[in-house]
Write a protein that holds these residues in place. Structure first.
Motif, mmCIF file in Angstrom:
data_model
loop_
_atom_site.group_PDB
_atom_site.id
_atom_site.type_symbol
_atom_site.label_atom_id
_atom_site.label_comp_id
_atom_site.label_asym_id
_atom_site.label_seq_id
_atom_site.Cartn_x
_atom_site.Cartn_y
_atom_site.Cartn_z
ATOM 1 N N GLU A 147 0.818 -1.220 0.000
ATOM 2 C CA GLU A 147 0.000 0.000 0.000
ATOM 3 C C GLU A 147 0.847 1.263 0.000
ATOM 4 N N ARG A 148 2.046 1.227 -0.626
ATOM 5 C CA ARG A 148 2.842 2.425 -0.894
ATOM 6 C C ARG A 148 2.783 2.696 -2.396
ATOM 7 N N ARG A 149 1.586 2.930 -2.888
ATOM 8 C CA ARG A 149 1.360 2.972 -4.328
ATOM 9 C C ARG A 149 2.069 4.143 -4.987
ATOM 10 N N LEU A 150 1.949 5.324 -4.405
ATOM 11 C CA LEU A 150 2.549 6.506 -5.028
ATOM 12 C C LEU A 150 4.065 6.381 -5.098
ATOM 13 N N LEU A 151 4.682 5.884 -4.017
ATOM 14 C CA LEU A 151 6.122 5.724 -4.012
ATOM 15 C C LEU A 151 6.556 4.676 -5.031
ATOM 16 N N ALA A 152 5.763 3.630 -5.198
ATOM 17 C CA ALA A 152 6.102 2.594 -6.179
ATOM 18 C C ALA A 152 6.092 3.168 -7.589
ATOM 19 N N ALA A 156 9.662 5.099 -11.064
ATOM 20 C CA ALA A 156 9.897 5.128 -12.512
ATOM 21 C C ALA A 156 10.246 6.516 -13.026
ATOM 22 N N LEU A 157 10.028 7.578 -12.225
ATOM 23 C CA LEU A 157 10.232 8.936 -12.719
ATOM 24 C C LEU A 157 11.685 9.224 -13.118
ATOM 25 N N PRO A 158 12.717 8.842 -12.318
ATOM 26 C CA PRO A 158 14.087 9.111 -12.769
ATOM 27 C C PRO A 158 14.421 8.470 -14.115
ATOM 28 N N PHE A 159 13.984 7.261 -14.324
ATOM 29 C CA PHE A 159 14.276 6.581 -15.585
ATOM 30 C C PHE A 159 13.458 7.174 -16.725
ATOM 31 N N LEU A 160 12.258 7.663 -16.422
ATOM 32 C CA LEU A 160 11.484 8.348 -17.438
ATOM 33 C C LEU A 160 12.176 9.646 -17.847
ATOM 34 N N GLY A 161 12.726 10.366 -16.843
ATOM 35 C CA GLY A 161 13.463 11.581 -17.159
ATOM 36 C C GLY A 161 14.699 11.300 -18.001
ATOM 37 N N ILE A 162 15.421 10.236 -17.672
ATOM 38 C CA ILE A 162 16.605 9.874 -18.459
ATOM 39 C C ILE A 162 16.203 9.515 -19.885
ATOM 40 N N LEU A 197 8.595 -0.939 -17.017
ATOM 41 C CA LEU A 197 8.410 -2.120 -16.178
ATOM 42 C C LEU A 197 8.058 -1.770 -14.740
ATOM 43 N N ILE A 198 8.601 -0.692 -14.219
ATOM 44 C CA ILE A 198 8.335 -0.345 -12.817
ATOM 45 C C ILE A 198 6.849 -0.053 -12.585
ATOM 46 N N PRO A 199 6.180 0.779 -13.404
ATOM 47 C CA PRO A 199 4.733 0.951 -13.202
ATOM 48 C C PRO A 199 3.939 -0.340 -13.372
ATOM 49 N N VAL A 200 4.375 -1.191 -14.307
ATOM 50 C CA VAL A 200 3.683 -2.471 -14.480
ATOM 51 C C VAL A 200 3.791 -3.324 -13.218
ATOM 52 N N ALA A 201 4.993 -3.360 -12.621
ATOM 53 C CA ALA A 201 5.165 -4.114 -11.376
ATOM 54 C C ALA A 201 4.316 -3.523 -10.260
ATOM 55 N N ALA A 202 4.237 -2.176 -10.204
ATOM 56 C CA ALA A 202 3.414 -1.531 -9.183
ATOM 57 C C ALA A 202 1.943 -1.881 -9.365
ATOM 58 N N LEU A 203 1.472 -1.836 -10.600
ATOM 59 C CA LEU A 203 0.075 -2.193 -10.853
ATOM 60 C C LEU A 203 -0.196 -3.652 -10.528
ATOM 61 N N THR A 204 0.780 -4.509 -10.813
ATOM 62 C CA THR A 204 0.611 -5.917 -10.464
ATOM 63 C C THR A 204 0.491 -6.109 -8.960
ATOM 64 N N GLY A 205 1.344 -5.413 -8.198
ATOM 65 C CA GLY A 205 1.244 -5.499 -6.749
ATOM 66 C C GLY A 205 -0.084 -4.980 -6.233
ATOM 67 N N MET A 206 -0.558 -3.876 -6.796
ATOM 68 C CA MET A 206 -1.864 -3.348 -6.377
ATOM 69 C C MET A 206 -2.980 -4.351 -6.673
ATOM 70 N N ALA A 207 -2.927 -4.942 -7.876
ATOM 71 C CA ALA A 207 -3.982 -5.880 -8.257
ATOM 72 C C ALA A 207 -3.975 -7.116 -7.359
ATOM 73 N N LEU A 208 -2.793 -7.655 -7.092
ATOM 74 C CA LEU A 208 -2.720 -8.845 -6.237
ATOM 75 C C LEU A 208 -3.161 -8.532 -4.819
ATOM 76 N N ARG A 209 -2.781 -7.358 -4.318
ATOM 77 C CA ARG A 209 -3.209 -6.980 -2.975
ATOM 78 C C ARG A 209 -4.730 -6.819 -2.921
ATOM 79 N N ALA A 210 -5.300 -6.166 -3.946
ATOM 80 C CA ALA A 210 -6.752 -5.998 -3.979
ATOM 81 C C ALA A 210 -7.459 -7.349 -4.083
ATOM 82 N N ARG A 211 -6.895 -8.267 -4.916
ATOM 83 C CA ARG A 211 -7.519 -9.579 -5.042
ATOM 84 C C ARG A 211 -7.452 -10.355 -3.737
ATOM 85 N N GLU A 212 -6.317 -10.264 -3.041
ATOM 86 C CA GLU A 212 -6.197 -10.974 -1.773
ATOM 87 C C GLU A 212 -7.159 -10.406 -0.730
ATOM 88 N N GLU A 213 -7.260 -9.084 -0.682
ATOM 89 C CA GLU A 213 -8.197 -8.480 0.257
ATOM 90 C C GLU A 213 -9.629 -8.855 -0.086
#
Length: 465
Positions: A147-152, A156-162, A197-213
Motif C-alpha cells: 500500500e505504498r502505491r505513489l512511491l512505487a 519510474a520517474l528518474p528513468f522516465l526523465g533519463i 516495467l516499474i509501473p507495471v510491477a506496481a500495478l501488479t502489486g496493487m492488483a494482487l493486494r486488492a484480489r487478496e483483500e
C-alpha cells in the motif's frame, strides 16, 4: 524454522521482521543474522538478495571481459574498451547496492537504495544489470503490495526523465546531462524499459493486494452469512416446533381421552383390556407432559432471544409464554389478506380454486405462515404493489402462489437494500410440512413465491375437529 513460521512474515508484502515481543529488528536483518538469531531471519530474503547480487556481479564481470559494452565514465579520457581496477570495483559496489537491499531491507529503504544506485550506475557507466532491473521491479511490487502505491510509481520517474533526455538529445543535439554524452542505444532501451516495467510491477502489486483483500473479505462474509443462516434456521425450526406443539398436543390429548372413554364404556372388557387402555392413557399423558416441559425450554430460549435482539411485540407474538392463542390455519387467510390490504392501502386478493377441504393442522399452519411472511415481504420490499394470494386445492397437493406486481428482486434490493431472511423461514416451514418452496422474479414482472404442500386431510385423524 519455528520462529519464522510463527511471525508470519510475507516477503512479497514487505512485512517487517519482528522479534517475539513484537518489535521490529531495524532496517535490515543483517544484524539479526550476525548476532546468530537465525530464528528471526527469513532465509528466503537472504537467499534472494544473495542471488541477485551474485547475478549482478557475474554479469558485470562478463561485460568487463567483453570490454566493448562498458563505459568507464569516471576515467579520463572516456574509452569503451575496458575499465581500470578502481572503476571496476566501483561498478561492482553499485551493482551490489542496486540488488542486495531489494530483498534484505524493508520496502521504503530498499526503494531508496536500489533506485539511487541504479540511476547513478546508469548515468556514470550506462550500466544496469538484468539483476538490477529485477531488483527495481521487485521493490516496486513490494511497495505497491504494501500500500505504498505513489512511491512505487514514483520509482519510474528518474528513468522516465533519463529516457526523455536521451530522446531530446538525439533530436536537438548534445544532452544536457554530461554523464549521458554519447550514450549508446542500449542505454536508451534500458531507460525506456525500466520506465515501463516499474509501473507495471506496481500495478501488479496493487492488483494482487486488492484480489487478496477481496478474497479475504469474501471468505469472512461467506463464513458470517453461513453462521447467520444456520442460526436463523435453528431459530426458525424452534419456532415451528413451538407452533406445532398445540397441534400435536391436541392429538395426544385425544388419545388419552379416547383410551379412558373406551376403558369405561366398552361392555364386557376383560381385565387385560382395561389394563391396556389404562396404559395407553398413561403413556399419552406422560408424552403430553414431556412435550409441555420441552415447550417450556423453547419458550425460555425465545424470551432470551427476544430480549437480546429487542424483537418488537408484534413479531414476538406466538413466541412467548403469555401467548395462548390457537394456531391459525387456512380459514384465517381471508382475515390475513384483509389486514394486509388495510395496512398497505393497496389491492390484495385471495383466490381459491378446487374443492376446499380441511387439511392437517400442521399443513394449514405452514401455509398460513408462508402467506403471512410473503405478504410482509411484499409490503416491505415492494410498497404500493398489488398482491394476489392464490390457493389451489388438488387431490394430494395444496399449491400456494403469492405474487406482486412490484419491481422484482434485483430492483427491490437496489431500492430498499438487501432482503431479510424471510425466504429462509418459508423454506424451513415448507420442508417441515413435507413440501417445497420456490421464490424469484415472475415472468411478467414482479416477485412470486410458490409452495407445494401435501394435502393431508383430517378424515383419518381420530378425534379431529
Amino acid at each position: 524454522m519455528p520462529g519464522s513460521s510463527r511471525r508470519g512474515a510475507v516477503f512479497a508484502a514487505g512485512h517487517v521482521t519482528r522479534t517475539r515481543d513484537g518489535r521490529t529488528t531495524g532496517w535490515s536483518d543483517a544484524a539479526a543474522l550476525a548476532s546468530g538469531d537465525n530464528e528471526e531471519m527469513d532465509i528466503r530474503q537472504l537467499a534472494v538478495g544473495a542471488v541477485l547480487g551474485l547475478l549482478a556481479v557475474v554479469e558485470l564481470a562478463a561485460r568487463l571481459v567483453a570490454g566493448s559494452t562498458v563505459r568507464p565514465g569516471l576515467d579520463a579520457p572516456v574509452t569503451y574498451t575496458g575499465a581500470s581496477l578502481s572503476t571496476a570495483l566501483l561498478m561492482c559496489a553499485f551493482c551490489l547496492v542496486a540488488t542486495v537491499p531489494a530483498a534484505l531491507l524493508r520496502p521504503i529503504p530498499a526503494a531508496l537504495a536500489v533506485s539511487v544506485a541504479a540511476v547513478l550506475s546508469l548515468l556514470l557507466f550506462e550500466l544496469v544489470t538484468a539483476a538490477g532491473a529485477a531488483a527495481l521491479v521487485l521493490v516496486a511490487y513490494r511497495l505497491a503490495y504494501g500500500e505504498r502505491r505513489l512511491l512505487a510509481v514514483a520509482m519510474a520517474l528518474p528513468f522516465l526523465g533519463i529516457a526523455l533526455t536521451l530522446a531530446a538529445s538525439g533530436v536537438a543535439g548534445p544532452a544536457p546531462a554530461p554523464g549521458l554524452v554519447g550514450a549508446t542505444a542500449e542505454t536508451r532501451v534500458v531507460a525506456v524499459l525500466l520506465a515501463s516495467l516499474i509501473p507495471v510491477a506496481a500495478l501488479t502489486g496493487m492488483a494482487l493486494r486488492a484480489r487478496e483483500e477481496n478474497r479475504t473479505h469474501s471468505a469472512v462474509r461467506e463464513l458470517t452469512e453461513g453462521v447467520l443462516a444456520e442460526h436463523l434456521a435453528r431459530g426458525e425450526r424452534a419456532r415451528i416446533a413451538r407452533e406445532l406443539h398445540d397441534v400435536v398436543a391436541h392429538h395426544i390429548s385425544m388419545i388419552a381421552v379416547q383410551a379412558e372413554t373406551a376403558r369405561l364404556t366398552t361392555p364386557g372388557l376383560t381385565d387385560a383390556g382395561v389394563q391396556r387402555f389404562a396404559a395407553i392413557g398413561d403413556t399419552a399423558r406422560a408424552g403430553l407432559t414431556e412435550m409441555r416441559r420441552l415447550l417450556g425450554v423453547l419458550r425460555e430460549d425465545a424470551q432470551a432471544a427476544a430480549d437480546a435482539a429487542t424483537i418488537p411485540a408484534g413479531e414476538a407474538a406466538g413466541l412467548l409464554p403469555a401467548d395462548r392463542r390457537p394456531q391459525p390455519g387456512l380459514p384465517q387467510l381471508a382475515a390475513l389478506v384483509d389486514d394486509a390490504r388495510e395496512a398497505s392501502g393497496c389491492a390484495a386478493r385471495l383466490i381459491v380454486s378446487g374443492p376446499v377441504t380441511r387439511l392437517d393442522p400442521g399443513v394449514e399452519l405452514a401455509a398460513y405462515r408462508i402467506v403471512q411472511e410473503a405478504l410482509t415481504n411484499a409490503r416491505r420490499h415492494a410498497p404500493g404493489a398489488a398482491v394476489d394470494v392464490e390457493l389451489r386445492y388438488a387431490d394430494d397437493t395444496l399449491r400456494l402462489q403469492i405474487r406482486d406486481n412490484g419491481p422484482g428482486c434485483s430492483q427491490q434490493i437496489a431500492v430498499t437494500g438487501p432482503a431479510g431472511h424471510g425466504l429462509l423461514g418459508m423454506r424451513e416451514r415448507a420442508a417441515a410440512a413435507g413440501g417445497s418452496l420456490q421464490a424469484g422474479n415472475a415472468p411478467g414482472g414482479g416477485f412470486c413465491v410458490g409452495a407445494e404442500l401435501p394435502a393431508k386431510t383430517v378424515a383419518g385423524i381420530t378425534g379431529a375437529a
